[in-house]
Motif scaffolding. Sequence first.
Motif, short mmCIF file in Angstrom:
data_model
loop_
_atom_site.label_atom_id
_atom_site.label_comp_id
_atom_site.label_asym_id
_atom_site.label_seq_id
_atom_site.Cartn_x
_atom_site.Cartn_y
_atom_site.Cartn_z
N ASP A 193 0.85 -1.18 0.00
CA ASP A 193 0.00 0.00 0.00
C ASP A 193 0.89 1.24 0.00
OD1 ASP A 193 0.86 0.54 2.61
OD2 ASP A 193 -1.00 -0.12 3.55
N VAL A 194 0.30 2.41 0.03
CA VAL A 194 1.09 3.65 -0.09
C VAL A 194 2.01 3.86 1.10
CG1 VAL A 194 -0.60 4.79 -1.57
CG2 VAL A 194 -0.82 4.98 0.93
N HIS A 195 1.76 3.17 2.21
CA HIS A 195 2.60 3.30 3.39
C HIS A 195 3.65 2.19 3.48
CE1 HIS A 195 -0.09 6.44 4.73
NE2 HIS A 195 -1.12 5.63 4.64
N HIS A 198 3.10 -1.07 3.55
CA HIS A 198 2.63 -2.30 4.18
C HIS A 198 2.26 -3.33 3.11
CE1 HIS A 198 1.38 0.78 7.35
NE2 HIS A 198 2.45 0.16 7.82
N ARG A 209 -0.11 -4.19 9.34
CA ARG A 209 1.04 -3.32 9.60
C ARG A 209 2.36 -3.88 9.07
NH1 ARG A 209 2.60 -2.68 14.86
NH2 ARG A 209 1.59 -4.59 15.55
N ARG A 233 4.32 1.70 -5.79
CA ARG A 233 3.59 2.13 -4.60
C ARG A 233 4.24 1.56 -3.33
NH1 ARG A 233 -2.83 1.03 -3.61
NH2 ARG A 233 -2.08 -1.11 -3.45
N GLY A 234 4.54 2.43 -2.38
CA GLY A 234 5.17 2.02 -1.13
C GLY A 234 6.68 2.06 -1.16
N THR A 267 8.62 4.18 1.58
CA THR A 267 8.74 3.56 2.91
C THR A 267 9.80 2.47 2.90
OG1 THR A 267 6.43 4.02 3.44
CG2 THR A 267 7.51 2.27 4.69
#
Length: 364
Positions: free
Chosen positions: A84-86, A88, A234, A255-256, A259
């Motif tokens: 995901d964008v974070h 995870h 998470r 994406r991601g 991070t």
Amino acid sequence: MSSPLLTRPGAVAAGGPDQGVAAHYGEPVAEQRALVRGIGLTDLSHLGVVTVTGPDRLTWLHSLATQQLSGLTPGDSVETLLLDVHGHIEHAAAVLDDGECTWLVTEAGHADALATFLDSMRFMLRVEVRRAEEVAVLGTSADGPTLRLRDGSAPLRWVDPWPAVGEGSSAYGTVTDHPGTERSAVLWLVPREQLVDVVDDATGAGARLAGVTAWEALRVAAWRPRLAREVDERALPHELDWLRTAVHLSKGCYRGQETVARVFNLGKPPRRLVFLHLDGSDHITPEHGEPVLADGREVGRLTSVARHHELGPIGLALLKRSLAVDAELTVGTVAASQEEIVAPEGFGTGRPDPIDRAGLRRPR
């Protein structure tokens, strides 16, 4: 969808993410040994298969995934994550291309979501995404029985790259003698309507059916993360030592990625995967998802549990990264000791030296 192999003598149905296939066929320990000896054959027909076709398929998948896919050649076996964008983990898949189609093998409960996500990202590109429910999966060891289709040809074959650290990847553990090198897993893609015939031919030639209980015990002993077990909302790839086979740190944007790069450069992901030796003296085995305690306080959770034919009861757990490696642990009423997978320092191999306040890199 239940497998027709569940009607075989001694078959006991599995539950959880492995529902639809056999947990074992009456002798789970002997079935593990059959896999280790190279004669075991595991029904994994519950796994999901997604296909991507079209001339843009590899460059398109490359732009979405954590792995280097644009140069994938027919027959290459790789794995990838979708984040995901974070950063995870949302999806994980075994990836194989045959020159015309890219095959993605994932968990049964994630296949529809994976196909839906990919289909939503097609835009104007020349790709087509489809859930291939007519294809079933079988598992063997790399030197195990060779499977044949009715016409005598071999099915498509994906060889698990775990635990080799791929080019552009990183390891988060300090162990040099990784136990995963003792396991060599292969996934075979078989037309579902030929599943019984392929298995019958193999068992007629000396192969032995082994349930997913045996398959899982060898996975856990190899410290191999699994989407349906180790991943929660998470989970970061660094926490699971999954960069080694599923993430290319030098590929283009996905994406991601920010991070992934930030945690790799700064180090210290919040949690770390550990291998657990569980006390088996009371013949009690804790359940997946149970909290792991140290001095009475929760420090993580049990993600996988199995009974190994040599090691006894074992498990994988995600714990707080700062927890001491020698901390005394319990899972429920069962005592446990941890073995380091992801180092508590939380740094991956190949990480650049940190920069001091003067803007100079200093050795770690």
